[in-house]
Structure formats: C-alpha cells, structure tokens
Design an enzyme around this catalytic site. Structure first.
Site, short mmCIF file in Angstrom:
data_model
loop_
_atom_site.label_atom_id
_atom_site.label_comp_id
_atom_site.label_asym_id
_atom_site.label_seq_id
_atom_site.Cartn_x
_atom_site.Cartn_y
_atom_site.Cartn_z
N HIS A 90 0.82 -1.14 0.06
CA HIS A 90 -0.03 -0.09 0.04
C HIS A 90 0.81 1.13 0.03
CE1 HIS A 90 -4.09 -1.74 0.26
NE2 HIS A 90 -3.50 -2.70 0.64
N ASP A 117 2.74 2.06 -2.92
CA ASP A 117 2.94 2.51 -4.71
C ASP A 117 2.09 3.86 -4.70
OD1 ASP A 117 0.56 1.12 -4.57
OD2 ASP A 117 1.01 0.08 -6.31
N ALA A 128 -6.33 -14.00 -6.15
CA ALA A 128 -5.65 -14.60 -5.06
C ALA A 128 -4.69 -13.47 -4.39
CB ALA A 128 -4.75 -15.78 -5.44
N SER A 181 -2.33 -10.41 -8.56
CA SER A 181 -2.60 -9.49 -9.54
C SER A 181 -2.81 -10.10 -10.99
CB SER A 181 -1.22 -8.60 -9.57
OG SER A 181 -1.68 -7.39 -9.98
N SER A 182 -3.92 -11.02 -10.71
CA SER A 182 -4.33 -11.67 -12.25
C SER A 182 -4.87 -10.60 -13.16
CB SER A 182 -5.13 -12.72 -11.78
OG SER A 182 -6.18 -12.29 -11.22
N ASP A 194 1.81 -3.16 -9.68
CA ASP A 194 1.47 -4.47 -10.26
C ASP A 194 2.16 -4.52 -11.80
OD1 ASP A 194 0.46 -4.94 -8.02
OD2 ASP A 194 -1.60 -4.97 -8.36
#
Ligand code: GLA
Length: 373
Positions: free
Chosen positions: A20, A22, A108, A111-112, A157
């Site tokens: 938290h 970035d 999950a 970062s999909s 990400d």
C-alpha cells in the site's frame, strides 16, 4: 504483413515488502511470479472478435470498432484495454480471436487482473504491429484499472509484470518511477504463498477507502503549512507533531505508510547484505502494521501468519497485496515446506471450513511473447 498467431505469457506479481505504498509515492520490492496467464491470439477475418477464458470458463464476442462498457466485470478488463489502446494510438484495430488459459490463480492477490490487462494489450499491439513500448503498456494498463475499472491503485503490479527478470526483485521508487533489479539468493529457502481462498474484490472492498484516507492525511499535513506531494515524503517526527490534528484512524494510516516505506528502504539493504533473517523480520513488522494500523488484513490471513511465528524454519511471513483475503507470502526452508503445508492445511480447514492453496513460486521473468506465424 501483420503476425497471424501470437502467444503472450503474462506473469502475476508477488511483493516481498512495501505494501500500500505505491499510490503513496514510496518504495516497493515486488517481482513477477513464475505463474502466468497465457493469451493465444489469432488474426481473424470476421467482423467480430472472440475471447475465451478457459481459466474462468467465460467467453465474449465483441467488435473492436464498436466497444462499450459491459455489465460483466471480466469483460471490462478486455473492453477497457481496447478502448484505451485505440484512444492512445488513434488507430483502428483488427478483429481477432484470443484463448486465455495458464496457471495463475485468479483473485488470490497475485494481480491476475493486471496480468490479464498487460498481456492483452501486449498481444493486441503485436497483432496490429503497433510497436508498443513498455512505458505505453504500463500507462494504458494503469488507466484501464484506474479510470475504467475504478480501482485507484498504484503502478506496482503493472511495473512488475512488465519489467521483472528471473531471480531478481525490483526495487521501485513509485514517485520517480525509477527502478533497479536486485539479485536475490534465497539459498535453502523458498517463497511459499498460502492462498486463503478468500476471493477479495478490490473494487468492492475498502481499497479505495484507504487511498482516500491517505489523501485526507496528506491534506491535513499540508494544511498545517506543508507542501508535500505524497505521504512518504513526511518523516515520523513531523507526522507525530500533527497527531492531535488528525482523527486516530487517519493518523494510523499515515503512520503505517511512513513506517512501511522506511522498512522497505532498510529491507533492500538487508537483502543486498544477504541478511535474509533481518529482511524477513521486517516482513512480520509489515504484517502487524497492515493488520493493526492499516486495517487491511483479515482473520484468515492473521491465522496463517501467526502459525509461522514459532517455527524457526520459517524466516518471515506476512499478508501480501491489497488485502482483505488473498495470500500470505512466507520465506521457508525447503525441507520444511512439505510438513508445514500438510499441518497448516489441516488446521486451516478445521478452523475455517475452507481449503488452503499452497503455491511455491520463484522470481519469474516479466511479460514475454512468441510470434508463431
Ligand atoms: C493492489 C494494487 C497495487 C498495490 C497493492 C498493495 O495489488 O493493485 O497497486 O497498491 O494492492 O500494495
């Protein structure tokens, strides 16, 4: 001639420390996973495009010349990518077919969604011979998530997905957007992710609330005669002078941010000096900050971290990513993996009536592709 068939591999993202941070202009230490979304693109001559995800068993037909927002969230990752790419480059795109599969778990906290967006933009760029630069993919994918999907996240990400190298962490300064690759030798240790199977949803969760709370803290600091752009520019002493001017919750958020950024700077040095234990201790401090000050953990994540504390073959553990579910990340001795996973899976199932999914990952390489024909 435009390519007719292209395969893109887009990895997920792990983050060793700097959570938290970035969107607060600080430092993070992420990397790509060796788990990927695979996007297989084909040119087609139709007046529509077809995209099928074998992973989540969904498909959509759309026309690249006539795009509008959908009610289905998954489709909007794709539609948003096409709309923002067309806008950025002022081009007409060709219709196509795309089959999506791979081994990257969805929802999950790895970062999909960013992996999907970055990989999709990369593939469409190649099919249409747009010669997209990494920087363009990064800014378009960030805009899609920020403006189209509505998650007010940072750049960590997308950055890791695009710039990672095998066996290296990225030490990224999110304010200047400069980065260096850090060699990591974990020796006998492995990176173990434990997926709680609590499917978090950053949009519906409190993620955007945290972004707003940080903006509020910054506003209070600046109203007291400061001129800062990001919370991470403030030092603890100055923050503490303003403690009474802030609601407790807002102060806690700001304190976490300042401390976590400091931890990441120290963590980088520990890694450079091969002090794995010193590094991993900071992971616990990060977790307790995320839990107690930033309030983005949950019972399941806390349970998983607590279970590692007395195990001297696990160096460090903490929740990873946006929070409210998702994974913990653990640095564990390779000989301990099997028995630890067996025991903790049993305990987790008993306590939460849910299965735990263990994932061993190495530091993988960033977005890559092959032109098949
Ligand atoms: C999500 C966001 C990132 C970052 C992390 C928390 O993954 O997409 O930008 O804020 O949460 O570190």
């Amino acid at each position: 001639m435009n390519p007719k068939e292209v395969v893109v591999l887009s990895p997920g993202r792990i983050n060793l420390i700097g959570e938290h941070i970035d969107y607060n202009g600080g430092h993070v230490l992420p990397a790509a996973t060796d788990l990927y979304i695979r996007l297989h693109f084909y040119n087609n001559k139709n007046h529509f495009s077809e995209i099928e995800s074998k992973t989540i068993k969904k498909s959509v037909k759309l026309d690249v010349n006539n795009l509008e927002k959908s009610n289905v969230k998954w489709e909007n990752y794709l539609i948003g990518s096409l709309i923002f790419l067309i806008k950025e480059r002022n081009v007409n795109l060709k219709n196509f077919k795309c089959i999506i599969d791979g081994d990257l778990p969805v929802g999950a906290g790895i970062s999909s969604s960013s992996a999907l967006i970055c990989g999709f933009i990369k593939g469409i760029g190649i099919l249409n011979k747009l010669d997209l630069r990494d920087q363009e993919i990064l800014s378009i994918s960030r805009e899609v998530e920020y403006d189209f999907i509505g998650v007010k996240g940072g750049i960590m990400d997308q950055f890791s997905i695009i710039h990672s190298k095998e066996n290296k962490l990225i030490f990224l300064n999110c304010k200047s957007k400069t980065f260096e690759h850090i060699n990591v030798d974990l020796g006998e240790y492995k990176i173990l992710l434990l997926d709680t199977n609590i499917k978090h949803d950053l949009i519906e969760s409190s993620y955007n609330d945290r972004v707003r709370e940080c903006a509020k803290a910054l506003e209070i600091v600046n109203n007291e005669n400061g001129n800062f752009n990001f919370l991470t520019e403030i030092n603890i002493e100055n923050l503490n002078l303003l403690m009474r001017k802030m609601p407790e919750k807002i102060y806690n958020r700001a304190l976490f941010v300042v401390e976590e950024n400091n931890r990441t700077l120290i963590a980088k040095e520990k890694l450079k000096n091969s002090d794995l234990k010193g590094f991993a201790d900071l992971m616990y401090l990060s977790h307790y900050g995320l839990k107690n000050l930033y309030d983005v953990s949950c019972e399941e994540l806390d349970f998983l971290v607590d279970q590692t504390v007395d195990n001297n073959r696990i160096l460090g553990s903490r929740m990873m990513g946006g929070g409210f579910g998702g994974c913990t990340i653990n640095i564990i001795h390779s000989e301990e993996v099997e028995s630890f996973v067996r025991n903790i899976s049993k305990k987790y199932l008993k306590k939460f009536s849910k299965n735990l999914t263990p994932i061993i990952t190495t530091l993988g390489k960033g977005l890559n592709y092959a032109i098949i024909r």
